[in-house]
Design an enzyme around this catalytic site. Sequence first.
Site, PDB file in Angstrom:
ATOM      1  N   GLY A  73       0.815  -1.205   0.000  1.00 29.99           N
ATOM      2  CA  GLY A  73       0.000   0.000   0.000  1.00 29.99           C
ATOM      3  C   GLY A  73       0.846   1.252   0.000  1.00 29.99           C
ATOM      4  O   GLY A  73       1.540   1.530   0.981  1.00 29.99           O
ATOM      5  N   GLY A  83      -0.278   4.390  -0.318  1.00 26.67           N
ATOM      6  CA  GLY A  83      -1.041   5.594  -0.014  1.00 26.67           C
ATOM      7  C   GLY A  83      -0.300   6.443   1.002  1.00 26.67           C
ATOM      8  O   GLY A  83       0.900   6.265   1.225  1.00 26.67           O
ATOM      9  N   ASN A 115     -11.829  12.043   8.587  1.00 32.64           N
ATOM     10  CA  ASN A 115     -13.152  11.832   9.166  1.00 32.64           C
ATOM     11  C   ASN A 115     -13.711  13.133   9.735  1.00 32.64           C
ATOM     12  O   ASN A 115     -14.894  13.435   9.556  1.00 32.64           O
ATOM     13  CB  ASN A 115     -13.068  10.758  10.251  1.00 32.64           C
ATOM     14  N   ASP A 174      -6.183   8.577  20.236  1.00 36.11           N
ATOM     15  CA  ASP A 174      -6.579   8.723  18.840  1.00 36.11           C
ATOM     16  C   ASP A 174      -7.861   9.544  18.715  1.00 36.11           C
ATOM     17  O   ASP A 174      -8.047  10.299  17.760  1.00 36.11           O
ATOM     18  CB  ASP A 174      -6.774   7.331  18.218  1.00 36.11           C
ATOM     19  N   LYS A 210      -7.809   1.077  10.219  1.00 38.32           N
ATOM     20  CA  LYS A 210      -8.727   1.190  11.350  1.00 38.32           C
ATOM     21  C   LYS A 210     -10.162   1.072  10.841  1.00 38.32           C
ATOM     22  O   LYS A 210     -10.518   1.716   9.858  1.00 38.32           O
ATOM     23  CB  LYS A 210      -8.543   2.542  12.051  1.00 38.32           C
ATOM     24  N   LYS A 218     -13.289   5.595  17.112  1.00 39.22           N
ATOM     25  CA  LYS A 218     -12.955   7.029  17.189  1.00 39.22           C
ATOM     26  C   LYS A 218     -13.209   7.728  15.857  1.00 39.22           C
ATOM     27  O   LYS A 218     -13.486   8.924  15.819  1.00 39.22           O
ATOM     28  CB  LYS A 218     -11.516   7.223  17.675  1.00 39.22           C
ATOM     29  N   GLY A 264       1.020   4.201   4.145  1.00 39.46           N
ATOM     30  CA  GLY A 264       2.049   3.267   3.699  1.00 39.46           C
ATOM     31  C   GLY A 264       3.307   3.976   3.264  1.00 39.46           C
ATOM     32  O   GLY A 264       4.427   3.557   3.597  1.00 39.46           O
TER      33      GLY A 264
END
Length: 313
Positions: free
Chosen positions: A8, A10, A243, A231, A95, A178, A13
């Site tokens: 990964g 992204g 988020n 977190d 997550k 979270k 990563g």
Amino acid sequence: MSGIAIVGAGAFGGALAVALARRGPVTLWGRGLQGRALRRLPGVDLPENVTVTAEITDLSGFDTVLLALPMQVLAAFLQGDGAALSARRLIACCKGMDLVSGRGPTGVITAARPDAVAAVLTGPSFAADIARGLPTALTLACADDATGADLQARLSTPVLRLYRTTDVTGAELGGALKNVIAIAAGIVMGAGLGDSARAALMTRGFAEMQRLALDLGARPETLAGLSGFGDLVLTCTSAQSRNFRYGQALGAGRSFDGDSTVEGVATAQAVTRLAAEKTIAMPVATMVAALTAGRLALPEAIELLMSRPLKQE
């Protein structure tokens, strides 16, 4: 094979590749990589001792592989390209809860690779901070403590400090839940309800996190640690959080222009199903699930939160 392998390329990563390359060689797998620049981390280039590849078989000789993939694509990867991996230790760096199975990251890994030891790397961190070498502390959760200790030693750096636990359930649920509360915090701020309302929302959201996690066997100290409370604080108070920004756009009535995965959206759907099965009250998560699925309008969502019955704290 020596060195560290990461699946990964992204933001997370890529950031891990940059950070861990300070210790030794890293092999980074991803699709569509061009040169050494990281598209998700503008201005960050991969060090020379990071080998970039689009061939998953180049990772087949590694004993330990970090899976820096979005939660909702982890299962498909392990059943597809990931079948070429022979690593006996697989570390999830995502997550959330799988929307199809309801499993957390290690559950998804174990279902696909029961022969491998599964672990999860989680906690309060932004990819940009890790890539820049800013001090960051994370939780490494592995049910096998000896394996966890070895991974802790291999993956820690002077500025990337890993604290280990055997409470995989608590670490995973803290990291997943979270994100849902961070969306709600963003809604509060986007709607102009203010910092005091956000603080109240975070407090009640943390109570929800604890209710579900403890019912599922998590330890209280895990939820109070980096992978839970730590977190939660980070993602509810910083615009670097996808988020939070997503919730902020919802609260302000704007479309969200981010091109990165918002893990809390799918997690909200999965967690509310689980909470309903267990008859655990999670009003914040339920509101987020309904609002993001289009079953609830913003004014109604705010009214639901504000009209909760008065009771003893």
